[in-house]
Design a protein around this motif. Structure first.
Motif, PDB file in Angstrom:
ATOM      1  N   ASN A 170       0.849  -1.191   0.000  1.00 34.19           N
ATOM      2  CA  ASN A 170       0.000   0.000   0.000  1.00 34.19           C
ATOM      3  C   ASN A 170       0.886   1.242   0.000  1.00 34.19           C
ATOM      4  OD1 ASN A 170      -1.684   2.190   0.709  1.00 34.19           O
ATOM      5  ND2 ASN A 170      -3.063   0.866   1.862  1.00 34.19           N
ATOM      6  N   GLN A 171       1.045   1.858  -1.166  1.00 31.59           N
ATOM      7  CA  GLN A 171       1.945   3.007  -1.285  1.00 31.59           C
ATOM      8  C   GLN A 171       1.425   4.227  -0.549  1.00 31.59           C
ATOM      9  OE1 GLN A 171       5.051   2.786  -2.615  1.00 31.59           O
ATOM     10  NE2 GLN A 171       4.483   0.622  -2.657  1.00 31.59           N
ATOM     11  N   GLU A 172       0.117   4.387  -0.486  1.00 34.19           N
ATOM     12  CA  GLU A 172      -0.457   5.519   0.247  1.00 34.19           C
ATOM     13  C   GLU A 172      -0.142   5.401   1.733  1.00 34.19           C
ATOM     14  OE1 GLU A 172      -4.784   7.697   1.041  1.00 34.19           O
ATOM     15  OE2 GLU A 172      -4.660   5.941  -0.273  1.00 34.19           O
ATOM     16  N   LEU A 173      -0.257   4.186   2.255  1.00 34.77           N
ATOM     17  CA  LEU A 173       0.061   3.969   3.658  1.00 34.77           C
ATOM     18  C   LEU A 173       1.560   4.135   3.902  1.00 34.77           C
ATOM     19  CD1 LEU A 173      -0.883   3.237   6.481  1.00 34.77           C
ATOM     20  CD2 LEU A 173      -0.734   0.814   5.852  1.00 34.77           C
ATOM     21  N   THR A 174       2.382   3.672   2.970  1.00 37.45           N
ATOM     22  CA  THR A 174       3.832   3.845   3.090  1.00 37.45           C
ATOM     23  C   THR A 174       4.199   5.317   3.176  1.00 37.45           C
ATOM     24  OG1 THR A 174       4.258   1.784   1.870  1.00 37.45           O
ATOM     25  CG2 THR A 174       6.052   3.391   1.977  1.00 37.45           C
ATOM     26  N   ALA A 175       3.559   6.134   2.345  1.00 33.47           N
ATOM     27  CA  ALA A 175       3.824   7.578   2.372  1.00 33.47           C
ATOM     28  C   ALA A 175       3.364   8.186   3.689  1.00 33.47           C
ATOM     29  CB  ALA A 175       3.125   8.255   1.197  1.00 33.47           C
ATOM     30  N   ALA A 176       2.241   7.697   4.209  1.00 36.57           N
ATOM     31  CA  ALA A 176       1.733   8.207   5.485  1.00 36.57           C
ATOM     32  C   ALA A 176       2.704   7.883   6.616  1.00 36.57           C
ATOM     33  CB  ALA A 176       0.360   7.615   5.777  1.00 36.57           C
ATOM     34  N   VAL A 177       3.270   6.674   6.595  1.00 38.43           N
ATOM     35  CA  VAL A 177       4.248   6.292   7.617  1.00 38.43           C
ATOM     36  C   VAL A 177       5.479   7.187   7.530  1.00 38.43           C
ATOM     37  CG1 VAL A 177       5.767   4.460   8.441  1.00 38.43           C
ATOM     38  CG2 VAL A 177       3.441   3.913   7.720  1.00 38.43           C
ATOM     39  N   ALA A 178       5.909   7.480   6.315  1.00 34.88           N
ATOM     40  CA  ALA A 178       7.081   8.341   6.134  1.00 34.88           C
ATOM     41  C   ALA A 178       6.857   9.739   6.696  1.00 34.88           C
ATOM     42  CB  ALA A 178       7.444   8.421   4.650  1.00 34.88           C
ATOM     43  N   SER A 179       5.600  10.163   6.744  1.00 35.78           N
ATOM     44  CA  SER A 179       5.282  11.500   7.241  1.00 35.78           C
ATOM     45  C   SER A 179       5.135  11.550   8.764  1.00 35.78           C
ATOM     46  CB  SER A 179       3.991  12.009   6.588  1.00 35.78           C
ATOM     47  OG  SER A 179       2.852  11.298   7.068  1.00 35.78           O
ATOM     48  N   LEU A 180       5.219  10.410   9.432  1.00 36.18           N
ATOM     49  CA  LEU A 180       4.954  10.348  10.862  1.00 36.18           C
ATOM     50  C   LEU A 180       5.842  11.270  11.712  1.00 36.18           C
ATOM     51  CD1 LEU A 180       4.014   6.691  11.835  1.00 36.18           C
ATOM     52  CD2 LEU A 180       2.859   8.774  12.546  1.00 36.18           C
ATOM     53  N   PRO A 181       7.159  11.347  11.462  1.00 30.03           N
ATOM     54  CA  PRO A 181       7.967  12.252  12.292  1.00 30.03           C
ATOM     55  C   PRO A 181       7.454  13.687  12.266  1.00 30.03           C
ATOM     56  CG  PRO A 181       9.387  10.756  11.098  1.00 30.03           C
ATOM     57  CD  PRO A 181       8.010  10.551  10.542  1.00 30.03           C
ATOM     58  N   THR A 182       7.059  14.163  11.107  1.00 27.51           N
ATOM     59  CA  THR A 182       6.515  15.520  10.993  1.00 27.51           C
ATOM     60  C   THR A 182       5.174  15.619  11.720  1.00 27.51           C
ATOM     61  OG1 THR A 182       7.616  15.882   8.879  1.00 27.51           O
ATOM     62  CG2 THR A 182       5.741  17.310   9.390  1.00 27.51           C
ATOM     63  N   ILE A 183       4.335  14.621  11.557  1.00 28.76           N
ATOM     64  CA  ILE A 183       3.017  14.624  12.196  1.00 28.76           C
ATOM     65  C   ILE A 183       3.151  14.643  13.714  1.00 28.76           C
ATOM     66  CG2 ILE A 183       1.001  13.137  12.632  1.00 28.76           C
ATOM     67  CD1 ILE A 183       1.152  12.335   9.657  1.00 28.76           C
ATOM     68  N   LEU A 184       4.085  13.859  14.250  1.00 24.60           N
ATOM     69  CA  LEU A 184       4.280  13.817  15.691  1.00 24.60           C
ATOM     70  C   LEU A 184       4.829  15.149  16.216  1.00 24.60           C
ATOM     71  CD1 LEU A 184       5.714  10.202  16.170  1.00 24.60           C
ATOM     72  CD2 LEU A 184       3.372  11.003  16.530  1.00 24.60           C
ATOM     73  N   GLN A 185       5.678  15.773  15.445  1.00 23.15           N
ATOM     74  CA  GLN A 185       6.173  17.098  15.833  1.00 23.15           C
ATOM     75  C   GLN A 185       5.032  18.106  15.883  1.00 23.15           C
ATOM     76  OE1 GLN A 185       8.797  18.950  16.759  1.00 23.15           O
ATOM     77  NE2 GLN A 185      10.074  17.160  17.113  1.00 23.15           N
ATOM     78  N   GLU A 186       4.159  18.052  14.886  1.00 20.41           N
ATOM     79  CA  GLU A 186       3.016  18.972  14.861  1.00 20.41           C
ATOM     80  C   GLU A 186       2.079  18.711  16.036  1.00 20.41           C
ATOM     81  OE1 GLU A 186       1.247  18.493  11.035  1.00 20.41           O
ATOM     82  OE2 GLU A 186       2.866  19.532   9.974  1.00 20.41           O
ATOM     83  N   ALA A 187       1.893  17.444  16.376  1.00 21.77           N
ATOM     84  CA  ALA A 187       1.035  17.111  17.512  1.00 21.77           C
ATOM     85  C   ALA A 187       1.643  17.600  18.822  1.00 21.77           C
ATOM     86  CB  ALA A 187       0.808  15.595  17.568  1.00 21.77           C
ATOM     87  N   THR A 188       2.961  17.554  18.911  1.00 24.13           N
ATOM     88  CA  THR A 188       3.652  18.041  20.103  1.00 24.13           C
ATOM     89  C   THR A 188       3.331  19.511  20.362  1.00 24.13           C
ATOM     90  OG1 THR A 188       5.466  16.466  19.870  1.00 24.13           O
ATOM     91  CG2 THR A 188       5.930  18.458  21.131  1.00 24.13           C
ATOM     92  N   HIS A 189       3.228  20.283  19.294  1.00 20.43           N
ATOM     93  CA  HIS A 189       3.008  21.727  19.417  1.00 20.43           C
ATOM     94  C   HIS A 189       1.533  22.117  19.284  1.00 20.43           C
ATOM     95  CE1 HIS A 189       7.303  22.300  19.500  1.00 20.43           C
ATOM     96  NE2 HIS A 189       7.429  21.612  18.384  1.00 20.43           N
ATOM     97  N   ALA A 190       0.657  21.122  19.160  1.00 19.82           N
ATOM     98  CA  ALA A 190      -0.776  21.415  19.077  1.00 19.82           C
ATOM     99  C   ALA A 190      -1.300  21.829  20.454  1.00 19.82           C
ATOM    100  CB  ALA A 190      -1.529  20.183  18.576  1.00 19.82           C
ATOM    101  N   PRO A 191      -2.450  22.492  20.502  1.00 19.75           N
ATOM    102  CA  PRO A 191      -3.034  22.856  21.804  1.00 19.75           C
ATOM    103  C   PRO A 191      -3.354  21.613  22.635  1.00 19.75           C
ATOM    104  CG  PRO A 191      -4.093  24.067  20.015  1.00 19.75           C
ATOM    105  CD  PRO A 191      -3.236  23.025  19.368  1.00 19.75           C
ATOM    106  N   ALA A 192      -3.351  21.784  23.935  1.00 14.87           N
ATOM    107  CA  ALA A 192      -3.672  20.674  24.843  1.00 14.87           C
ATOM    108  C   ALA A 192      -5.045  20.110  24.514  1.00 14.87           C
ATOM    109  CB  ALA A 192      -3.620  21.149  26.287  1.00 14.87           C
ATOM    110  N   ASN A 193      -5.153  18.786  24.602  1.00 14.81           N
ATOM    111  CA  ASN A 193      -6.394  18.088  24.291  1.00 14.81           C
ATOM    112  C   ASN A 193      -7.124  17.650  25.559  1.00 14.81           C
ATOM    113  OD1 ASN A 193      -8.142  17.289  22.282  1.00 14.81           O
ATOM    114  ND2 ASN A 193      -7.048  15.414  21.755  1.00 14.81           N
TER     115      ASN A 193
END
Length: 332
Positions: A170-193
């Motif tokens: 699944n190439q779409e899922l592979t690309a999503a996994v590759a984006s995880l470091p950026t996504i986790l960084q963005e979540a770190t700086h997101a407002p408190a949940n």
């Protein structure tokens, strides 16, 4: 400002996961090819604690993406009851950050003797599992300073996503996994949940989720118990009306884990009853929009870990020294 080891571990996760994805790229490709050729009839998952919550995530992920029946093992069957299962044609995924627990090791040995193809996701690549499994997927998280699992759980979920995307092509899922470091960084700086005032005075609550969100709900409930000493029960929103809804009459608080995937509308339908009853409801919403639904749960967990570490200290607890918990829980 970072005040606890738990929060520091969580904030470092994106760095280590970027390394994990890169360092494991060729290994995962080889294992994915092996799994396709092996064509497992079913997948058995082995884990305890947070690793068992990762196994729930893996069950939904593999059944959704690969269409192969998947279930969690009862490790005591091998370690306590001394039984061997019929596992010919099965793939067994052993999930253990430490790779040290006797019942996990016993299950791995049983799976090997039963003829299964076994893969371990662990940080201890030179530990006992090395000689009991066919392949090891290293988590590459460095040292987890805190006692409670955070970045090791996120790395485990990443490994499961990477393995599944390679297995299915699944190439779409592979690309999503590759984006995880950026996504986790963005979540770190997101407002408190989640905020401390939502948990003050709370001793019992229910955490609801659906599908992959249910796996997150189980991890949320575990951390509430571990670092806040709040009794929390994770329930699939599809099952809530079968018994647990009676708790609503007792004004028990409910935390809602909302993941915007295929289960989202069904999950909201189940919540409608709670809204009609004016049940105290806390929403753990997806912290980022526009991300692949299979990686969205990791972003939610990343933000939750940071929030709950802060809340734990605000409630007078110490998330780095939870009572009765050690880094390696050696269950027989």
């Amino acid at each position: 400002m970072t005040d606890t080891l738990m929060e520091a571990d969580t904030k470092s996760a994106s760095h280590y996961i970027a390394k994990q994805i890169e360092d494991n790229r060729s290994l995962i490709a080889a294992i994915g090819s092996k799994v396709r050729q092996y064509a497992p009839k079913f997948v058995m998952l082995v884990g305890r604690g947070s690793s068992d919550n990762a196994a729930v995530f893996a069950k939904y992920l593999i059944e959704i993406e690969a269409g192969v029946a998947t279930f969690s093992a009862a490790p005591s069957v091998a370690s306590v009851y001394g039984k061997t299962l019929a596992l010919e044609g099965a793939m067994v995924l052993i999930i253990s950050h430490s790779g040290q627990s006797p019942d996990i090791i016993a299950q791995a040995e049983m799976a090997r003797n039963a003829g299964a193809y076994s893969v371990a996701l662990t940080s201890e690549v030179e530990g006992p599992l090395k000689h009991l499994v066919d392949d090891i997927i290293p988590l590459h998280i460095g040292q987890e300073q805190g006692v409670t699992a955070t970045k090791s759980l996120l790395a485990t979920l990443t490994g499961l996503l990477q393995l599944t995307s390679s297995w299915t092509g699944n190439q779409e899922l592979t690309a999503a996994v590759a984006s995880l470091p950026t996504i986790l960084q963005e979540a770190t700086h997101a407002p408190a949940n989640l905020r401390v005032e939502q948990l003050q005075g709370v001793t019992n609550l229910v955490v609801l989720g659906r599908g992959l969100g249910f796996a997150v709900a189980k991890e949320v409930a575990l951390k509430l118990k571990e670092v806040c000493a709040i009794h929390a029960e994770a329930v699939s929103s599809a099952e809530f009306r079968h018994g647990c809804a009676a708790l609503v009459a007792q004004d028990i608080k409910v935390i809602d884990v909302c993941i915007s995937d295929e289960s989202y509308l069904n999950h909201l339908e189940q919540l409608e009853h709670l809204l009609q009853c004016e049940t105290p409801l806390v929403h753990l919403n997806q912290v980022l929009t526009g991300v692949h639904p299979r990686v969205a749960p990791l972003a939610l967990l990343q933000r939750f870990y940071i929030d709950i570490a802060k809340i734990s200290t605000q409630l007078g607890a110490n998330p780095d020294e939870p009572e009765g918990l050690s880094k390696v829980m050696k269950t027989c």
